[in-house]
Scaffold this motif. Structure first.
Motif, PDB file in Angstrom:
ATOM      1  N   ILE A 158      36.288  34.188 194.402  1.00  0.00           N
ATOM      2  CA  ILE A 158      36.122  34.360 195.844  1.00  0.00           C
ATOM      3  C   ILE A 158      37.484  34.350 196.530  1.00  0.00           C
ATOM      4  O   ILE A 158      38.290  33.445 196.324  1.00  0.00           O
ATOM      5  CB  ILE A 158      35.231  33.249 196.434  1.00  0.00           C
ATOM      6  CG1 ILE A 158      33.810  33.359 195.867  1.00  0.00           C
ATOM      7  CG2 ILE A 158      35.195  33.327 197.959  1.00  0.00           C
ATOM      8  CD1 ILE A 158      32.883  32.238 196.304  1.00  0.00           C
ATOM      9  N   GLU A 159      37.733  35.376 197.350  1.00  0.00           N
ATOM     10  CA  GLU A 159      38.975  35.443 198.128  1.00  0.00           C
ATOM     11  C   GLU A 159      38.786  34.914 199.539  1.00  0.00           C
ATOM     12  O   GLU A 159      39.630  34.192 200.060  1.00  0.00           O
ATOM     13  CB  GLU A 159      39.497  36.877 198.184  1.00  0.00           C
ATOM     14  CG  GLU A 159      40.132  37.370 196.895  1.00  0.00           C
ATOM     15  CD  GLU A 159      40.908  38.656 197.103  1.00  0.00           C
ATOM     16  OE1 GLU A 159      40.976  39.152 198.259  1.00  0.00           O
ATOM     17  OE2 GLU A 159      41.464  39.175 196.114  1.00  0.00           O
ATOM     18  N   SER A 160      37.688  35.298 200.172  1.00  0.00           N
ATOM     19  CA  SER A 160      37.463  34.874 201.551  1.00  0.00           C
ATOM     20  C   SER A 160      35.978  34.900 201.872  1.00  0.00           C
ATOM     21  O   SER A 160      35.198  35.603 201.215  1.00  0.00           O
ATOM     22  CB  SER A 160      38.220  35.771 202.536  1.00  0.00           C
ATOM     23  OG  SER A 160      37.734  37.100 202.474  1.00  0.00           O
ATOM     24  N   ILE A 161      35.605  34.116 202.878  1.00  0.00           N
ATOM     25  CA  ILE A 161      34.228  34.062 203.353  1.00  0.00           C
ATOM     26  C   ILE A 161      34.249  34.192 204.869  1.00  0.00           C
ATOM     27  O   ILE A 161      34.949  33.439 205.553  1.00  0.00           O
ATOM     28  CB  ILE A 161      33.527  32.749 202.953  1.00  0.00           C
ATOM     29  CG1 ILE A 161      33.529  32.591 201.427  1.00  0.00           C
ATOM     30  CG2 ILE A 161      32.096  32.727 203.485  1.00  0.00           C
ATOM     31  CD1 ILE A 161      32.932  31.271 200.958  1.00  0.00           C
ATOM     32  N   ALA A 162      33.509  35.164 205.395  1.00  0.00           N
ATOM     33  CA  ALA A 162      33.454  35.373 206.837  1.00  0.00           C
ATOM     34  C   ALA A 162      32.004  35.310 207.284  1.00  0.00           C
ATOM     35  O   ALA A 162      31.092  35.694 206.557  1.00  0.00           O
ATOM     36  CB  ALA A 162      34.066  36.727 207.207  1.00  0.00           C
TER      37      ALA A 162
END
Length: 363
Positions: free
Chosen positions: A301-305
């Motif tokens: 996982i790189e990012s969560i928005a």
């Protein structure tokens, strides 16, 4: 290469556009974004108030230097939503008309264009006997035979039904690979622009929000509102490694990870691009067993928005490329998902539609 940095006004509509594009450049935006106004300025039909336009080093417009080439001197081939063929002329005569009218000898062989667009069997027919997709192919051929330095395709599939669009898309795939001239492809269909283009330019309310490679643009969460959340997706590139003829599955290496795609027409060694919708990707915190899903690939996982609403958009790194997953915020909480965590990305083989695979256009 096309290089645009212009400002202008048409009526009460202001336009400010700046981008560079190589190979096939897609202009994407919803109705009213300014796509047609921009292409009219590039073609010389509308004069910007300031700025500069160049194609492969030839300056078409430069306000500071007083350069504003007339329409014919710009040598831009234009393909519109409707084919605009001459009804009294045969396909052959329609194809050669622009070359004759423009007094251009042309550098592209007639037979080459006919073969490229599959027009051999249509040459003696009149436009009224052609399908919508066939008429568009003739219009594209006519534009190519005019000897253009740039081809503008202004929503060429907008007036076609789904079946006719699917008929013509393989020809556009080949055109984008073999045309050997810059192409500006205008559309509000994210499926079309991700399939056909190298560079994606996002327009909204007359302004260029961003431009860059298609994969980079799709990975930006701040641009999802422009591309459409339902159509949120990722573009991955790979190479066909083998064909499993027993099960009609094509294996595509996307950088160490291998995707299995059903019913895909490609040969081993062929470069392909695959568009994967975020809604077709699930995540697991441990490698699952006993699933029918054939694509279960290690990712990080790189990012969560997604601070509000029921869903979260999760950007994952998979074999050096990025994919996007849409899951509920409740699942993010229950599974303890966070940037840096290793997960297994689950992608149904049947979710990667055969219409979403395409040879990668050259840069």
């Amino acid at each position: 290469m096309i290089d645009v940095d212009i400002r202008g006004r048409v009526g009460r509509f202001d336009l400010a556009a700046r981008f560079e594009g190589h190979g096939v450049t897609a202009l994407f935006g919803q109705s009213g974004a300014g796509k047609s106004t921009l292409t009219n300025m590039i073609a010389g039909l509308v004069t910007p108030s300031s700025g500069r336009i160049s194609v492969d080093g030839t300056i078409l417009f430069d306000a500071d230097k007083g350069i504003d080439l007339p329409v014919q001197a710009r040598r831009i081939g234009h393909v519109f939503q409707d084919a605009r063929l001459f009804p009294h002329l045969s396909v052959r005569a329609n194809l050669t008309y622009a070359r004759w009218a423009g007094r251009r000898s042309g550098t592209r062989d007639f037979g080459e264009v006919v073969d490229l667009l599959g027009l051999t069997a249509l040459l003696s027919r009149k436009p009224e006997t052609l399908s919508g997709g066939e008429r568009q192919r003739v219009a594209i051929g006519r534009a190519l035979l005019s000897g253009p330095r740039l081809l503008i395709m202004d929503e060429p599939l907008a007036n076609l039904d789904h079946a006719r669009r699917n008929d013509i898309l393989p020809y556009l795939d080949r055109l984008c690979v073999e045309a050997a001239i810059p192409i500006l492809y205008v559309s509000h269909s994210i499926e079309e622009v991700t399939r056909l283009s190298n560079t994606l330019v996002l327009l909204s309310q007359g302004k260029t929000l961003a431009f860059g490679t298609v994969a980079d643009m799709l990975a930006r969460e701040d641009l999802v509102r422009v591309t459409g959340r339902r159509e949120a997706s990722a573009l991955v590139s790979g190479t066909v490694t083998r064909i499993d003829s027993d099960w009609d599955l094509t294996h595509v290496d996307i950088g160490g990870a291998v995707l299995q795609i059903p019913g895909m027409a490609a040969e081993p060694g062929a470069p392909v691009r695959l568009r994967i919708l975020a809604r077709d990707v699930a995540l697991a915190t441990v490698p699952p067993q006993g699933l029918s899903i054939r694509n279960a690939l290690a990712a990080t996982i790189e990012s969560i928005a997604g601070e509000t609403g029921p869903y979260a958009e999760i950007l994952c790194n998979l074999g050096g490329q990025r994919i996007r997953a849409r899951v509920t915020r409740a699942s993010v909480s229950d599974l303890g998902l966070q940037p840096g965590r290793s997960v297994t990305a689950l992608i149904k083989s049947v979710a990667i539609d055969r219409g979403q695979d395409t040879p990668a256009p050259p840069v």
